[in-house]
Scaffold this motif. Structure first.
Motif, PDB file in Angstrom:
ATOM      1  N   HIS A  15       0.793  -1.226   0.000  1.00  0.00           N
ATOM      2  CA  HIS A  15       0.000   0.000   0.000  1.00  0.00           C
ATOM      3  C   HIS A  15       0.832   1.287   0.000  1.00  0.00           C
ATOM      4  O   HIS A  15       0.314   2.353   0.333  1.00  0.00           O
ATOM      5  CB  HIS A  15      -0.972   0.020   1.187  1.00  0.00           C
ATOM      6  CG  HIS A  15      -1.814  -1.216   1.282  1.00  0.00           C
ATOM      7  ND1 HIS A  15      -2.714  -1.580   0.301  1.00  0.00           N
ATOM      8  CD2 HIS A  15      -1.866  -2.203   2.232  1.00  0.00           C
ATOM      9  CE1 HIS A  15      -3.299  -2.713   0.644  1.00  0.00           C
ATOM     10  NE2 HIS A  15      -2.805  -3.119   1.791  1.00  0.00           N
ATOM     11  N   SER A  16       2.099   1.188  -0.346  1.00  0.00           N
ATOM     12  CA  SER A  16       2.907   2.403  -0.466  1.00  0.00           C
ATOM     13  C   SER A  16       2.504   3.149  -1.734  1.00  0.00           C
ATOM     14  O   SER A  16       2.064   2.541  -2.716  1.00  0.00           O
ATOM     15  CB  SER A  16       4.394   2.055  -0.506  1.00  0.00           C
ATOM     16  OG  SER A  16       4.677   1.227  -1.619  1.00  0.00           O
ATOM     17  N   PRO A  17       2.641   4.482  -1.763  1.00  0.00           N
ATOM     18  CA  PRO A  17       2.232   5.276  -2.935  1.00  0.00           C
ATOM     19  C   PRO A  17       3.049   4.916  -4.174  1.00  0.00           C
ATOM     20  O   PRO A  17       4.241   4.633  -4.088  1.00  0.00           O
ATOM     21  CB  PRO A  17       2.508   6.713  -2.485  1.00  0.00           C
ATOM     22  CG  PRO A  17       2.524   6.651  -0.998  1.00  0.00           C
ATOM     23  CD  PRO A  17       3.103   5.318  -0.643  1.00  0.00           C
ATOM     24  N   LEU A  18       2.388   4.930  -5.337  1.00  0.00           N
ATOM     25  CA  LEU A  18       3.043   4.662  -6.610  1.00  0.00           C
ATOM     26  C   LEU A  18       2.828   5.842  -7.546  1.00  0.00           C
ATOM     27  O   LEU A  18       1.826   6.547  -7.451  1.00  0.00           O
ATOM     28  CB  LEU A  18       2.473   3.400  -7.265  1.00  0.00           C
ATOM     29  CG  LEU A  18       2.614   2.075  -6.511  1.00  0.00           C
ATOM     30  CD1 LEU A  18       1.861   0.982  -7.273  1.00  0.00           C
ATOM     31  CD2 LEU A  18       4.076   1.692  -6.349  1.00  0.00           C
ATOM     32  N   THR A  19       3.762   6.051  -8.443  1.00  0.00           N
ATOM     33  CA  THR A  19       3.605   7.064  -9.481  1.00  0.00           C
ATOM     34  C   THR A  19       3.486   6.378 -10.833  1.00  0.00           C
ATOM     35  O   THR A  19       4.098   5.336 -11.073  1.00  0.00           O
ATOM     36  CB  THR A  19       4.812   8.024  -9.507  1.00  0.00           C
ATOM     37  OG1 THR A  19       6.009   7.264  -9.708  1.00  0.00           O
ATOM     38  CG2 THR A  19       4.909   8.796  -8.209  1.00  0.00           C
ATOM     39  N   LYS A  20       2.700   6.938 -11.734  1.00  0.00           N
ATOM     40  CA  LYS A  20       2.504   6.377 -13.055  1.00  0.00           C
ATOM     41  C   LYS A  20       3.516   6.987 -14.019  1.00  0.00           C
ATOM     42  O   LYS A  20       3.581   8.207 -14.177  1.00  0.00           O
ATOM     43  CB  LYS A  20       1.087   6.659 -13.555  1.00  0.00           C
ATOM     44  CG  LYS A  20      -0.008   6.000 -12.731  1.00  0.00           C
ATOM     45  CD  LYS A  20      -1.381   6.306 -13.318  1.00  0.00           C
ATOM     46  CE  LYS A  20      -2.487   5.646 -12.503  1.00  0.00           C
ATOM     47  NZ  LYS A  20      -3.832   5.940 -13.073  1.00  0.00           N
TER      48      LYS A  20
END
Length: 233
Positions: free
Chosen positions: A7-12
């Motif tokens: 659930h860590s933030p991801l960037t596209k």
């Protein structure tokens, strides 16, 4: 967007090759740290010639497929997959399939899209392994179809599954090997098979019993070729 595992933030980040395809762009939803716990199929080691299982010794067939060769008169299998079934994948399927977290269908979207691209270009009809009506009502979704939908992969649902008392995941290896044909094809769907190249899609390949039942269900209707593919093996 967050990692489907931790659930860590991801960037596209869209690659140039994705932009040049002029088709909807899908993304994997797992972080770099979690990706290191996944075991991708390694084409550079010994593999079973039928199911692509990685082998520790110089051999061309695994124990399961060796058993199928002896037991089945018309053994035919050309299988491919993306990830070996390890603890990370086990946890994924526990949450996705058995706890019903449908959003996890997006976790491997780009991987699946890339893995199936060559089959699509070769003209294969994508056919997901079905659930029985009872299992579909209980789960609320077909996990294989949802993986394909999240990966923007068109598919044809031409197979149906009979009601069974015990699911494959609850059976021992011996019970899987002895299980009877659970699939059938409607008269309307039968006319779509002759002369076609069919790619069967499942989420997990274990002993091969499910996939081989599906092969046997299709063969009488004279497809040009049958192959199979799963997210994990």
């Amino acid at each position: 967007m967050k990692c489907g595992f931790c659930h860590s933030p991801l960037t596209k980040e869209v690659s140039l090759s994705q932009l040049l395809r002029f088709s909807p762009v899908v993304f994997n939803e797992y972080c770099l740290s979690c990706s290191k716990e996944l075991s991708r199929l390694n084409k550079e080691v010994f593999h079973c010639q039928y199911c692509q299982k990685e082998l520790a010794v110089d051999s061309n067939i695994c124990d399961d497929c060796h058993d199928w060769e002896k037991q089945l008169k018309t053994f035919s299998l050309k299988h491919d997959y993306l990830f070996s079934y390890n603890e990370k994948m086990k946890a994924y399927f526990q949450h996705y399939k058995f706890l019903g977290d449908i959003h996890l269908s997006r976790v491997f979207a780009s991987d699946i899209q890339e893995g199936l691209r060559s089959y699509q270009q070769a003209g294969f009809i994508i056919v997901p392994i079905p659930l029985s009506k009872k299992k579909l009502r209980k789960r609320g979704f077909n996990q294989v179809e949802r993986l394909l939908m999240s990966s923007d992969i068109p598919f044809t649902s031409m197979m149906s599954k009979k009601e069974t008392l015990v699911s494959q995941s609850e059976k021992s290896k011996e019970e899987r090997l002895a299980s009877k044909q659970p699939f059938f094809i409607s008269n309307k769907a039968k006319r779509k098979i002759k002369g076609q190249k069919i790619l069967l899609i499942d989420d997990v390949y274990t002993t091969g019993r499910t996939i081989l039942h599906a092969y046997d269900c299709l063969l009488p209707y004279k497809p040009k070729e049958i192959r199979s593919f799963s997210l994990s093996r």
